[in-house]
Design an enzyme around this catalytic site. Structure first.
Site, PDB file in Angstrom:
ATOM      1  N   SER A  99       0.795  -1.219   0.000  1.00 30.55           N
ATOM      2  CA  SER A  99       0.000   0.000   0.000  1.00 30.55           C
ATOM      3  C   SER A  99       0.837   1.284   0.000  1.00 30.55           C
ATOM      4  O   SER A  99       1.635   1.501  -0.897  1.00 30.55           O
ATOM      5  CB  SER A  99      -0.941  -0.068   1.211  1.00 30.55           C
ATOM      6  OG  SER A  99      -1.844   0.975   1.223  1.00 30.55           O
ATOM      7  N   ASP A 116      -1.493   1.297  -3.715  1.00 30.00           N
ATOM      8  CA  ASP A 116      -2.248   0.184  -4.303  1.00 30.00           C
ATOM      9  C   ASP A 116      -3.661   0.615  -4.688  1.00 30.00           C
ATOM     10  O   ASP A 116      -4.523  -0.218  -4.967  1.00 30.00           O
ATOM     11  CB  ASP A 116      -2.276  -1.040  -3.372  1.00 30.00           C
ATOM     12  CG  ASP A 116      -2.963  -0.760  -2.057  1.00 30.00           C
ATOM     13  OD1 ASP A 116      -3.076   0.426  -1.677  1.00 30.00           O
ATOM     14  OD2 ASP A 116      -3.399  -1.713  -1.381  1.00 30.00           O
ATOM     15  N   ASP A 163      -6.290   1.874  -3.140  1.00 28.15           N
ATOM     16  CA  ASP A 163      -7.533   1.626  -2.393  1.00 28.15           C
ATOM     17  C   ASP A 163      -7.896   2.813  -1.495  1.00 28.15           C
ATOM     18  O   ASP A 163      -8.872   2.752  -0.754  1.00 28.15           O
ATOM     19  CB  ASP A 163      -7.473   0.308  -1.597  1.00 28.15           C
ATOM     20  CG  ASP A 163      -6.382   0.282  -0.555  1.00 28.15           C
ATOM     21  OD1 ASP A 163      -5.588   1.241  -0.481  1.00 28.15           O
ATOM     22  OD2 ASP A 163      -6.313  -0.714   0.201  1.00 28.15           O
ATOM     23  N   ARG A 165      -0.655   6.227  18.605  1.00 22.56           N
ATOM     24  CA  ARG A 165      -1.129   7.413  17.885  1.00 22.56           C
ATOM     25  C   ARG A 165      -1.932   8.297  18.833  1.00 22.56           C
ATOM     26  O   ARG A 165      -2.763   7.797  19.598  1.00 22.56           O
ATOM     27  CB  ARG A 165      -2.030   7.033  16.718  1.00 22.56           C
ATOM     28  CG  ARG A 165      -1.340   6.262  15.650  1.00 22.56           C
ATOM     29  CD  ARG A 165      -2.201   6.185  14.383  1.00 22.56           C
ATOM     30  NE  ARG A 165      -1.824   5.028  13.572  1.00 22.56           N
ATOM     31  CZ  ARG A 165      -0.724   4.961  12.828  1.00 22.56           C
ATOM     32  NH1 ARG A 165       0.116   5.984  12.796  1.00 22.56           N
ATOM     33  NH2 ARG A 165      -0.453   3.885  12.127  1.00 22.56           N
TER      34      ARG A 165
HETATM   35  P1  NG1 Z   1      -3.327   1.920  12.778  1.00 25.85           P
HETATM   36  O1  NG1 Z   1      -1.864   1.820  12.511  1.00 25.85           O
HETATM   37  O2  NG1 Z   1      -3.919   0.767  13.541  1.00 25.85           O
HETATM   38  O3  NG1 Z   1      -3.694   3.267  13.317  1.00 25.85           O
HETATM   39  C1  NG1 Z   1      -3.678   2.527  10.185  1.00 25.85           C
HETATM   40  C2  NG1 Z   1      -4.697   3.587   9.896  1.00 25.85           C
HETATM   41  C3  NG1 Z   1      -6.048   2.922   9.680  1.00 25.85           C
HETATM   42  C4  NG1 Z   1      -6.000   1.822   8.627  1.00 25.85           C
HETATM   43  C5  NG1 Z   1      -4.829   0.889   8.893  1.00 25.85           C
HETATM   44  C6  NG1 Z   1      -4.605  -0.130   7.807  1.00 25.85           C
HETATM   45  C7  NG1 Z   1      -4.970   5.842  10.876  1.00 25.85           C
HETATM   46  C8  NG1 Z   1      -5.099   6.644  12.108  1.00 25.85           C
HETATM   47  N1  NG1 Z   1      -4.830   4.521  11.034  1.00 25.85           N
HETATM   48  O4  NG1 Z   1      -4.073   1.835  11.352  1.00 25.85           O
HETATM   49  O5  NG1 Z   1      -6.994   3.902   9.352  1.00 25.85           O
HETATM   50  O6  NG1 Z   1      -5.980   2.343   7.343  1.00 25.85           O
HETATM   51  O7  NG1 Z   1      -3.604   1.619   9.107  1.00 25.85           O
HETATM   52  O8  NG1 Z   1      -3.842   0.337   6.738  1.00 25.85           O
HETATM   53  O9  NG1 Z   1      -4.982   6.386   9.768  1.00 25.85           O
HETATM   54 ZN    ZN Z   2      -3.732   1.072   0.226  1.00 17.67          ZN
END
Ligand code: NG1
Ligand code: ZN
Length: 558
Positions: free
Chosen positions: A65, A302, A304, A535
């Protein structure tokens, strides 16, 4: 040789790196590509089991991705184009972590535990993004599929949503649930024809610049645009054959300028461009030469995910992210449904995560009068919640999302359009035509940058809106998302809404105290599911307050 002997021999050719622990997470397995050989091999074994278990075709996508070019990843796609069922994620993790000599044993354990049919033959389809590590990982996958005797089809370069589309088509062809032709060409034609119908003679206001992140979206968008050239003739011929009062559709005149389409130089993939760059840096890719108020969008590696943006001469860079696309789609579909004569019985809802801007949630609930459901991060959770509505609009703020229609809603729309007696006015017929067109433009399986882009273009064209009008629908609360590196993210346990920490309690108490000092303040910390970090998200009524709150909450978890 026996099947077990074949698996063992093949597994030895793809040895697992020692001291590595793998986990199938929200995005499948994802890491540095040189660590993935054994993982992809074992995903191949699991795909074969899953296919025999469900007596259907399974998809495998090799992509990382929006990650840097040196990374890669692999994920499984279930028969209707959904993400792999959660219970099987654990099987994937177990198989990936087995010692080479135990691979057969674990494979047989899963087979027994899941009561996998012995009489069925597996079929697996697969594709990959443009990363240079892709072909070698595909070879590992093929070794696994050959060892277990699965039939398979290599679709080579694909966007992730195309693989989801092809998986669903393969499993529904010739059934009442048929989703489209089982080919890339079929995907483009389906989208192009539906786009032409849903545009219904409307024209976009000005051109669109599309940043393809130097990824697989670039050649695929170019192929789509080429198919679009001939699709008008196709649509009009079909109309003539099927209807006694055939309609003549005009070309939608979508003017697209593709930028960041270099898929030869691997180093530039997702570099200073793409949806993730734009969303996190809150600025346009430096390579963009778009002028003030020009409509722009960015895909990820990718394809999406998608975000829109433009430069406002007074306010500067304006981001129109996943929340904006969701509100635009929900508002438009709500209006169309009303014009088409559907009342409250058609349940339309919006699904978001804790990262959705508070102003967007308020807009959906108060202005649009639609329900909002908040789920955990990760599209599979959003998708699942969205299927509970007749029309479920779901988007993550980062631009991953789509709209799902229940089978009942689809049947109702089509029936209403076919039933000439009940059509009261040309306006009602036109609303229904657009609605049906939308259901075919929108990828029902997963977020899809190309399909989401067409959806936005249709809506803006119907409303005769520039990005400026779209931006004016509501005002985002200033917000900040920061990534905090911590010693052990495992100690941070969030509740089901992910808006609060259950552990450590002390940290949540401090966050509550901080938030209460800001007007319209909201902030939370949660462990990332995809990266080794926590985060922190914060929003407040001014930019400086949002930044300040984020920094203080980050200090709490640090
Ligand atoms: P995590 O790393 O769990 O916060 C991130 C994105 C998700 C989702 C996933 C999968 C944020 C805050 N988090 O998850 O929205 O896209 O990656 O790719 O953007
Ligand atoms: Zn993607």
């Amino acid at each position: 040789a026996s099947k077990d002997a074949q698996i063992l021999a093949a597994a030895k050719k793809h040895p697992k790196p020692v001291d590595r622990v793998f986990q199938y997470g929200t995005a499948g397995f994802r890491m540095k590509a040189d660590l993935l050989d054994s993982v992809v091999f074992r995903v191949g074994l699991l795909a074969e089991l899953r296919s025999r278990k469900l007596k259907n075709t399974i998809g495998v996508m090799i992509t990382a991705s929006h990650n840097p070019p040196a990374d890669n990843g692999v994920k499984l796609v279930d028969p209707m184009g959904e993400m792999l069922e959660e219970a099987w994620e654990a099987h994937a993790t177990k198989l990936a972590n087995a010692r080479d000599e135990d691979v057969v044993k674990v494979y047989r354990e899963i087979e027994a535990k899941e009561n996998v049919s012995q009489s069925t033959k597996a079929n697996v389809i697969y594709g990959r993004d443009t990363r240079p590590s892709g072909p070698k990982l595909v070879a590992a996958l093929v070794d696994a599929l050959e060892a277990v005797g699965s039939t398979s089809t290599d679709y080579k370069l694909l966007t992730t949503p195309q693989l989801h589309y092809l998986t669903r088509c393969t499993n529904t062809i010739g059934t009442p649930l048929e989703y489209g032709d089982v080919s890339e060409r079929g995907y483009y034609e389906k989208l192009a024809k539906a786009f032409i119908k849903a545009m219904d003679g409307k024209k976009p206001v000005g051109g669109l610049t599309v940043d393809c992140a130097n990824g697989v979206g670039a050649p695929k968008l170019a192929e789509f645009l080429a198919v679009m050239q001939s699709a008008v003739t196709l649509v009009n011929e079909e109309e003539k054959q099927a209807k006694d009062e055939p309609k003549t559709y005009a070309s939608p005149e979508l003017q697209v300028k593709i930028i960041n389409d270099d898929i030869i130089n691997a180093a530039v993939l997702n570099h200073d461009c793409g949806a993730d760059f734009v969303k996190t840096k809150q600025r346009a890719p430096p390579s963009s030469t778009a002028g003030n108020n020009d409509r722009c969008c960015s895909y990820d590696g990718d394809a999406d995910r998608i975000v829109y943006y433009f430069n406002d001469p007074e306010q500067g860079f304006r981001l129109l992210d996943g929340d904006r696309i969701a509100t635009l789609a929900a508002s438009f579909i709500g209006d169309l449904a009303r014009e088409a004569g559907f009342g409250k019985e058609l349940k339309i809802g919006v699904v978001q995560t804790a990262y959705a801007n508070g102003a967007s949630t308020k807009y959906v609930e108060k202005t649009l009068g639609l329900p909002v459901v908040c789920t955990k991060t990760g599209v599979k959770h959003l998708h699942h919640a969205a299927t509970k509505f007749d029309v479920g609009v779901y988007f993550e703020a980062n631009g991953h999302g789509t709209v799902v229609f229940s089978q009942q809603a689809l049947d109702t729309f089509k029936k209403a359009l076919a039933d000439k007696e009940s059509l009261k006015s040309p306006a009602q017929k036109s609303a229904l035509t657009t609605l049906v067109g939308l259901t075919e433009v929108i990828n029902q399986t997963v977020g899809d940058a190309l399909s989401d882009m067409l959806l936005v273009e249709i809506i803006l064209a119907h409303k005769r809106w520039t990005p400026k009008e779209w931006d004016l629908t509501y005002t985002d609360l200033p917000n900040r998302l920061v990534r905090v590196e911590v010693a052990n993210r495992g100690i941070f346990v969030a509740d089901a809404t992910e808006r609060r920490l259950i552990e450590p309690q002390e940290a949540q108490t401090q966050i509550d105290a901080l938030v209460s000092k800001y007007s319209e303040g909201r902030s939370f910390a949660r462990a990332s599911g995809t990266e080794d970090a926590v985060r922190v998200y914060a929003e407040a009524s001014t930019r400086s307050e949002a930044d300040d709150l984020a920094a203080k909450v980050a200090a709490v978890v640090k």
